[in-house]
Design an enzyme around this catalytic site. Structure first.
Site, PDB file in Angstrom:
ATOM      1  N   HIS A 163    -104.044 -18.212 -32.737  1.00 29.73           N
ATOM      2  CA  HIS A 163    -104.750 -18.871 -33.853  1.00 29.73           C
ATOM      3  C   HIS A 163    -105.239 -20.258 -33.439  1.00 29.73           C
ATOM      4  O   HIS A 163    -104.463 -21.204 -33.360  1.00 29.73           O
ATOM      5  CB  HIS A 163    -103.804 -18.952 -35.067  1.00 29.73           C
ATOM      6  CG  HIS A 163    -104.461 -19.466 -36.301  1.00 29.73           C
ATOM      7  ND1 HIS A 163    -103.898 -20.425 -37.097  1.00 29.73           N
ATOM      8  CD2 HIS A 163    -105.649 -19.156 -36.862  1.00 29.73           C
ATOM      9  CE1 HIS A 163    -104.706 -20.677 -38.103  1.00 29.73           C
ATOM     10  NE2 HIS A 163    -105.780 -19.924 -37.984  1.00 29.73           N
ATOM     11  N   SER A 198    -106.480 -15.828 -39.509  1.00 31.52           N
ATOM     12  CA  SER A 198    -105.746 -16.913 -40.168  1.00 31.52           C
ATOM     13  C   SER A 198    -104.669 -16.361 -41.074  1.00 31.52           C
ATOM     14  O   SER A 198    -103.759 -17.096 -41.460  1.00 31.52           O
ATOM     15  CB  SER A 198    -106.705 -17.745 -41.035  1.00 31.52           C
ATOM     16  OG  SER A 198    -107.721 -18.294 -40.267  1.00 31.52           O
ATOM     17  N   ASN A 243    -101.336 -23.443 -41.853  1.00 30.31           N
ATOM     18  CA  ASN A 243    -102.016 -23.112 -43.112  1.00 30.31           C
ATOM     19  C   ASN A 243    -101.025 -22.914 -44.251  1.00 30.31           C
ATOM     20  O   ASN A 243    -101.355 -23.164 -45.406  1.00 30.31           O
ATOM     21  CB  ASN A 243    -102.886 -21.858 -42.942  1.00 30.31           C
ATOM     22  CG  ASN A 243    -104.191 -22.188 -42.245  1.00 30.31           C
ATOM     23  OD1 ASN A 243    -104.597 -23.345 -42.212  1.00 30.31           O
ATOM     24  ND2 ASN A 243    -104.836 -21.195 -41.684  1.00 30.31           N
ATOM     25  N   GLU A 278    -101.754 -21.856 -32.456  1.00 37.85           N
ATOM     26  CA  GLU A 278    -100.530 -21.158 -32.859  1.00 37.85           C
ATOM     27  C   GLU A 278    -100.499 -19.805 -32.138  1.00 37.85           C
ATOM     28  O   GLU A 278    -101.502 -19.086 -32.131  1.00 37.85           O
ATOM     29  CB  GLU A 278    -100.507 -20.928 -34.374  1.00 37.85           C
ATOM     30  CG  GLU A 278    -100.252 -22.200 -35.172  1.00 37.85           C
ATOM     31  CD  GLU A 278    -100.309 -21.982 -36.684  1.00 37.85           C
ATOM     32  OE1 GLU A 278     -99.580 -22.663 -37.396  1.00 37.85           O
ATOM     33  OE2 GLU A 278    -101.096 -21.132 -37.156  1.00 37.85           O
TER      34      GLU A 278
END
Ligand code: NAD
Length: 260
Positions: free
Chosen positions: A138, A117, A188, A150
């Site tokens: 991701h 992450s 994120n 992602e």
């Protein structure tokens, strides 16, 4: 891809393994030892059972998906994998060791990916045998449910690796967002300041927890409020918070420690 290896049989690794197996590919699932890899496979068995119970898949489909997943005690069988996805604990030294070890069996032409992450892809690629075949992949939690992946090329990732990884991700019936190798990538990076801000709104007594969540659900049309979401996904990993400034810039307010 016909065979995909997943290293790390925790929350994300089991979700990835389940999804890949449900889309007809063979999966090799490893963790620190065989017991944990088998526990991960047992968790997938339970998850598939729940889907059967809810009428989402048939018993035969669940049995077939589970039958495609093999728990393995080490990386040796991964020589047959066209893609190795690392989904182990978010600690950079652990990941470097995994890439070096699994890299010994990575077949010529196969791709190595990380589900990190927050750790830079380019920095991790140095431990893999071929940074041109190393990439960030991701997934979002829970993997079988969430529709996004992602894809994050590192500095040395080849165009061919990006294209093949994208094809793999789309083959799982997910949408792809291509992101640069920057902290938090896209989702994120946007999500964490929002969760931080919701905590400050609470801390400053501006609104209650239910009202903060209700405000974002109804006012922003989010399916879940930021505080509820924070509980759902878990709070900021240390590796992200350590990259946040502890000193507010001169122009900022008097708010305490936060990500700028
Ligand atoms: P987790 O703690 O549920 O699982 C991690 C697994 O890795 C554990 O089973 C652990 O035994 C295993 N592991 C540790 N060291 C290992 C090693 N040397 N070799 C093999 N396995 C090893 O963690 P998680 O939530 O599944 O996160 C895994 C990765 O996915 C992390 O990089 C995390 O940042 C990323 N991620 C997590 C989420 C999330 O919402 N949880 C979302 C996207 C990405």
């Amino acid at each position: 891809m016909r065979t995909v290896a997943v290293i790390g049989a925790g929350q994300m690794g089991t979700g990835i393994a389940q999804t890949v197996a449900q889309f007809g590919m063979k999966v090799l699932l490893a963790d620190v030892d065989m017991a944990r890899a088998e526990a991960g496979r047992a968790k997938i068995d339970q998850a598939l059972g729940k889907l059967v119970g809810r009428g989402k898949i048939t018993t035969d489909e669940a049995t077939a998906a589970l039958g495609r997943i093999t728990a393995v005690p080490d990386y040796a069988p991964m020589i047959e994998a066209e893609l190795i996805i690392e989904a182990a604990t978010e600690k950079e030294e652990i990941k470097h060791r995994i890439f070096a070890e699994a890299g010994k069996v990575l077949a010529a032409g196969s791709i190595m990916a990380s589900n990190t992450s927050s750790i830079p892809i380019t920095r991790m690629a140095v431990s893999s045998p071929d940074p041109a075949r190393f990439i960030g992949l991701h997934f979002f939690n829970p993997v079988p449910v969430m529709g996004l992946i992602e894809v994050i090329p590192g500095l040395a990732t080849s165009k061919e690796t990006v294209a093949r990884t994208r094809t793999f991700a789309e083959g799982l019936s997910k949408q792809v967002v291509l992101a640069e190798d920057e902290p938090g990538f896209v989702v994120n990076r946007i999500l964490l300041p929002m969760i931080n801000e919701a905590v400050f709104v609470l801390g400053q007594g501006t609104a209650s927890i239910p009202d903060i969540d209700k405000g974002c659900r109804l006012g922003l049309n989010h399916p879940m409020g930021p505080l509820e979401l924070a509980d759902f996904v878990g709070l900021v990993p240390a590796s992200i918070s350590s990259r946040c400034s502890t000193t507010p810039p001169a122009t900022a307010s008097t708010a305490p420690r936060r990500c700028w």
